[in-house]
Design an enzyme around this catalytic site. Structure first.
Site, PDB file in Angstrom:
ATOM      1  N   ARG A  95     -15.224 -11.202   7.099  1.00 33.50           N
ATOM      2  CA  ARG A  95     -14.637 -10.502   5.957  1.00 33.50           C
ATOM      3  C   ARG A  95     -15.582 -10.550   4.760  1.00 33.50           C
ATOM      4  O   ARG A  95     -15.733  -9.558   4.040  1.00 33.50           O
ATOM      5  CB  ARG A  95     -13.288 -11.136   5.576  1.00 33.50           C
ATOM      6  CG  ARG A  95     -12.690 -10.515   4.320  1.00 33.50           C
ATOM      7  CD  ARG A  95     -11.337 -11.073   3.951  1.00 33.50           C
ATOM      8  NE  ARG A  95     -10.877 -10.496   2.695  1.00 33.50           N
ATOM      9  CZ  ARG A  95      -9.672 -10.686   2.186  1.00 33.50           C
ATOM     10  NH1 ARG A  95      -8.782 -11.415   2.819  1.00 33.50           N
ATOM     11  NH2 ARG A  95      -9.335 -10.124   1.031  1.00 33.50           N
ATOM     12  N   ASN A 149      -4.948  -5.639  10.246  1.00 35.03           N
ATOM     13  CA  ASN A 149      -5.678  -4.660   9.442  1.00 35.03           C
ATOM     14  C   ASN A 149      -7.021  -4.303  10.080  1.00 35.03           C
ATOM     15  O   ASN A 149      -7.507  -5.025  10.956  1.00 35.03           O
ATOM     16  CB  ASN A 149      -5.921  -5.237   8.040  1.00 35.03           C
ATOM     17  CG  ASN A 149      -4.766  -4.940   7.105  1.00 35.03           C
ATOM     18  OD1 ASN A 149      -4.215  -3.852   7.127  1.00 35.03           O
ATOM     19  ND2 ASN A 149      -4.402  -5.914   6.293  1.00 35.03           N
ATOM     20  N   CYS A 172       3.145  -2.288   7.509  1.00 32.57           N
ATOM     21  CA  CYS A 172       2.379  -2.847   6.397  1.00 32.57           C
ATOM     22  C   CYS A 172       3.370  -3.259   5.319  1.00 32.57           C
ATOM     23  O   CYS A 172       4.342  -2.538   5.054  1.00 32.57           O
ATOM     24  CB  CYS A 172       1.400  -1.806   5.854  1.00 32.57           C
ATOM     25  SG  CYS A 172       0.477  -2.342   4.389  1.00 32.57           S
ATOM     26  N   ASP A 173       3.131  -4.395   4.672  1.00 29.35           N
ATOM     27  CA  ASP A 173       4.087  -4.867   3.680  1.00 29.35           C
ATOM     28  C   ASP A 173       3.827  -4.338   2.269  1.00 29.35           C
ATOM     29  O   ASP A 173       4.633  -4.570   1.365  1.00 29.35           O
ATOM     30  CB  ASP A 173       4.123  -6.397   3.654  1.00 29.35           C
ATOM     31  CG  ASP A 173       2.802  -7.025   3.208  1.00 29.35           C
ATOM     32  OD1 ASP A 173       1.852  -6.284   2.903  1.00 29.35           O
ATOM     33  OD2 ASP A 173       2.720  -8.266   3.194  1.00 29.35           O
ATOM     34  N   HIS A 202      -2.196   2.480   3.407  1.00 29.05           N
ATOM     35  CA  HIS A 202      -3.018   2.182   2.231  1.00 29.05           C
ATOM     36  C   HIS A 202      -3.494   3.463   1.548  1.00 29.05           C
ATOM     37  O   HIS A 202      -4.497   3.458   0.833  1.00 29.05           O
ATOM     38  CB  HIS A 202      -4.219   1.291   2.588  1.00 29.05           C
ATOM     39  CG  HIS A 202      -3.834  -0.124   2.890  1.00 29.05           C
ATOM     40  ND1 HIS A 202      -4.758  -1.096   3.166  1.00 29.05           N
ATOM     41  CD2 HIS A 202      -2.627  -0.736   2.975  1.00 29.05           C
ATOM     42  CE1 HIS A 202      -4.147  -2.247   3.406  1.00 29.05           C
ATOM     43  NE2 HIS A 202      -2.851  -2.041   3.294  1.00 29.05           N
ATOM     44  N   TYR A 264      -3.740   0.786  -3.181  1.00 28.45           N
ATOM     45  CA  TYR A 264      -5.056   0.896  -2.546  1.00 28.45           C
ATOM     46  C   TYR A 264      -5.746   2.220  -2.859  1.00 28.45           C
ATOM     47  O   TYR A 264      -6.971   2.336  -2.673  1.00 28.45           O
ATOM     48  CB  TYR A 264      -4.934   0.728  -1.030  1.00 28.45           C
ATOM     49  CG  TYR A 264      -4.716  -0.694  -0.598  1.00 28.45           C
ATOM     50  CD1 TYR A 264      -5.789  -1.541  -0.338  1.00 28.45           C
ATOM     51  CD2 TYR A 264      -3.431  -1.216  -0.455  1.00 28.45           C
ATOM     52  CE1 TYR A 264      -5.592  -2.857   0.057  1.00 28.45           C
ATOM     53  CE2 TYR A 264      -3.224  -2.527  -0.061  1.00 28.45           C
ATOM     54  CZ  TYR A 264      -4.308  -3.349   0.190  1.00 28.45           C
ATOM     55  OH  TYR A 264      -4.104  -4.655   0.582  1.00 28.45           O
ATOM     56  N   ARG A 284     -13.204 -10.755  -3.061  1.00 30.88           N
ATOM     57  CA  ARG A 284     -11.841 -11.207  -2.757  1.00 30.88           C
ATOM     58  C   ARG A 284     -11.840 -12.351  -1.728  1.00 30.88           C
ATOM     59  O   ARG A 284     -10.997 -13.244  -1.796  1.00 30.88           O
ATOM     60  CB  ARG A 284     -11.074 -10.000  -2.227  1.00 30.88           C
ATOM     61  CG  ARG A 284      -9.643 -10.260  -1.876  1.00 30.88           C
ATOM     62  CD  ARG A 284      -8.694 -10.174  -3.051  1.00 30.88           C
ATOM     63  NE  ARG A 284      -7.386 -10.550  -2.547  1.00 30.88           N
ATOM     64  CZ  ARG A 284      -6.712 -11.615  -2.903  1.00 30.88           C
ATOM     65  NH1 ARG A 284      -7.164 -12.416  -3.841  1.00 30.88           N
ATOM     66  NH2 ARG A 284      -5.546 -11.902  -2.361  1.00 30.88           N
TER      67      ARG A 284
END
Length: 442
Positions: A95, A149, A172-173, A202, A264, A284
């Site tokens: 990531r 994701n 997706c939350d 998103h 997003y 992030r």
């Protein structure tokens, strides 16, 4: 059916999001009774910490539920009713590369959007396909509820590779997080707001938010945001980057006042601005490692050492866990509750491609999602979504065909990149970083 209890495996059991899902299971037992919960992860060390926490949590709050954790695939997937999936192929090390490599070439680095999402997507597809095949071997009728994701790319890939599958649901939350935050602005119960929503994961918009009396509260919510800004309902639990993300909703509403946007969208509508505000040395990933990652594992270890979870503060985001459990409950008990989920378009948004995996409100029953029709959408939104769908489709085709050209086309089409020379530079760097995970692109 009402008296039947379900058997669940949580894939990615060593995730920092797992405690929230586990806690949601204990709080929703009346609506969604559970017989057994198994945690599965390929990282035994992370899995053990969360697994031991789970045993203590359920011993105290739901001792009738059998709890175990494993790194064995067959043990995990055999004889389950639901697979809750939240895997992260490559972990935080990859990531970090997803976020930092694009920034070397002047492109925003983000976990699910732009080149970072592209890289993560190509890694996720392989493991998700393997997971589906394994689940079908050991539990042919299980429902697979996927949080993995980037959900848009994963959903499209699974739809292409398993076109006859009727028991995979990608969710997706973030729409739920937004609904909770919108509702807090008008002091209203988010569960009683009926959303009308369209887009891709998103990459979508709320067009209406109806209360129990049928009144659209959207104008009121817009006015509050335009006059006072916007913060998440759980702002005190959020890192600064998330507070900045929610604040951008006001900017998007000023420029495009028709609808309330998914947060997003800021990366696609303002890529140069977002890049100018980003720190290429601290993204992030660094924030999560120093924040949620550290806190969750420290707290779980403390709980295990003390032998009790009664004073636990480990749950940081109720929406993530609540949605997963509530969606499963609506399917398992045929409740037909409404949630925003991903489904194949097939005319739901009448002027978008039928093969796009759109995100819309749907009723969830024992037979899966029954989406609500949206109809045609206006030119601006249609153009944005068709471009993004083209990027997602080319990404999936690049994976399936091992095509360098289609990978380059995908990144060039993405609104965070646009420039083909930048796209080639970023792609070549990501290929080098992802040798262990991606198919060979020729």
């Amino acid at each position: 059916m009402k008296n039947k209890k379900s058997r669940i495996v949580l894939v990615g059991g060593g995730s920092t999001w797992s405690p929230g899902i586990l806690k949601a299971m204990t709080t929703h037992l009346n609506e969604f009774p559970i017989e057994e919960i198994k945690l599965y992860d390929i990282d035994a060390e992370r899995q053990e910490v969360i697994g031991e926490f789970a045993k203590i949590l359920f011993k105290e709050e739901a001792p009738e539920v059998k709890v175990s954790y494993t790194t064995d695939e067959e043990e995990a997937y055999r004889d389950v009713d639901f697979v809750f999936c939240q895997m992260r192929t490559g972990g935080f090390d990859m990531r970090e590369k997803d976020e930092k490599i694009p920034m070397k070439y002047g492109v925003i680095g983000q976990e699910t959007c732009g080149p970072g999402g592209f890289a993560y997507g190509l890694r996720s597809i392989r493991d998700m396909v393997q997971m589906v095949n394994s689940v079908r071997q050991y539990s042919p009728d299980a429902w697979i509820l996927n949080y993995t994701n980037p959900a848009a790319i994963v959903a499209l890939a699974l739809d292409k590779i398993f076109p006859e599958e009727e028991r995979i649901l990608n969710i997706c939350d973030q729409p739920v997080n937004l609904l909770r935050s919108f509702a807090s602005l008008i002091d209203y119960d988010a569960d009683k707001l009926e959303p009308v929503y369209f887009g891709l994961n998103h990459y979508g918009w709320f067009t209406n938010l109806y209360d129990e009396d049928g009144k659209d509260r959207m104008p009121e919510i817009k006015d509050i945001i335009l006059n006072g800004g916007f913060r998440p309902v759980d702002a005190e639990q959020r890192d600064q980057s998330w507070l900045d993300t929610y604040a951008m909703v006001e900017d998007m509403l000023i420029d495009f006042p028709d609808y309330l946007p998914n947060t997003y969208l800021q990366y696609y509508l303002y890529p140069e601005y977002k890049f100018s505000k980003a720190d290429p040395t601290r993204t992030r990933t660094d924030e999560v490692r120093e924040g949620r990652e550290k806190k969750v594992f420290e707290e779980c270890r403390r709980i295990v050492e003390n032998g009790t979870a009664k004073d636990s503060t480990v749950v940081h985001n109720d929406a993530h866990g609540d949605m997963m459990v509530e969606v499963a409950g609506s399917i398992f008990h045929n409740l037909r509750k409404t949630y925003v989920v991903m489904v194949r378009n097939n005319g739901i948004v009448s002027n978008l491609p039928d093969d796009s995996m759109i995100e819309v409100a749907a009723s969830l029953s024992i037979n899966g999602p029954q989406p609500y029709a949206v109809g045609p959408i206006d030119t601006f939104y249609k153009g944005l979504i068709e471009s993004q769908h083209g990027y997602e489709k080319l990404t999936v085709e690049a994976y399936m065909e091992g095509s360098y050209t289609k990978a380059l086309q995908a990144l060039t089409l993405n609104r965070t990149v646009v420039d083909a020379k930048k796209a080639r530079q970023v792609l070549d760097a990501l290929i080098e970083a992802n040798k262990e995970y991606w198919p060979e692109l020729k």
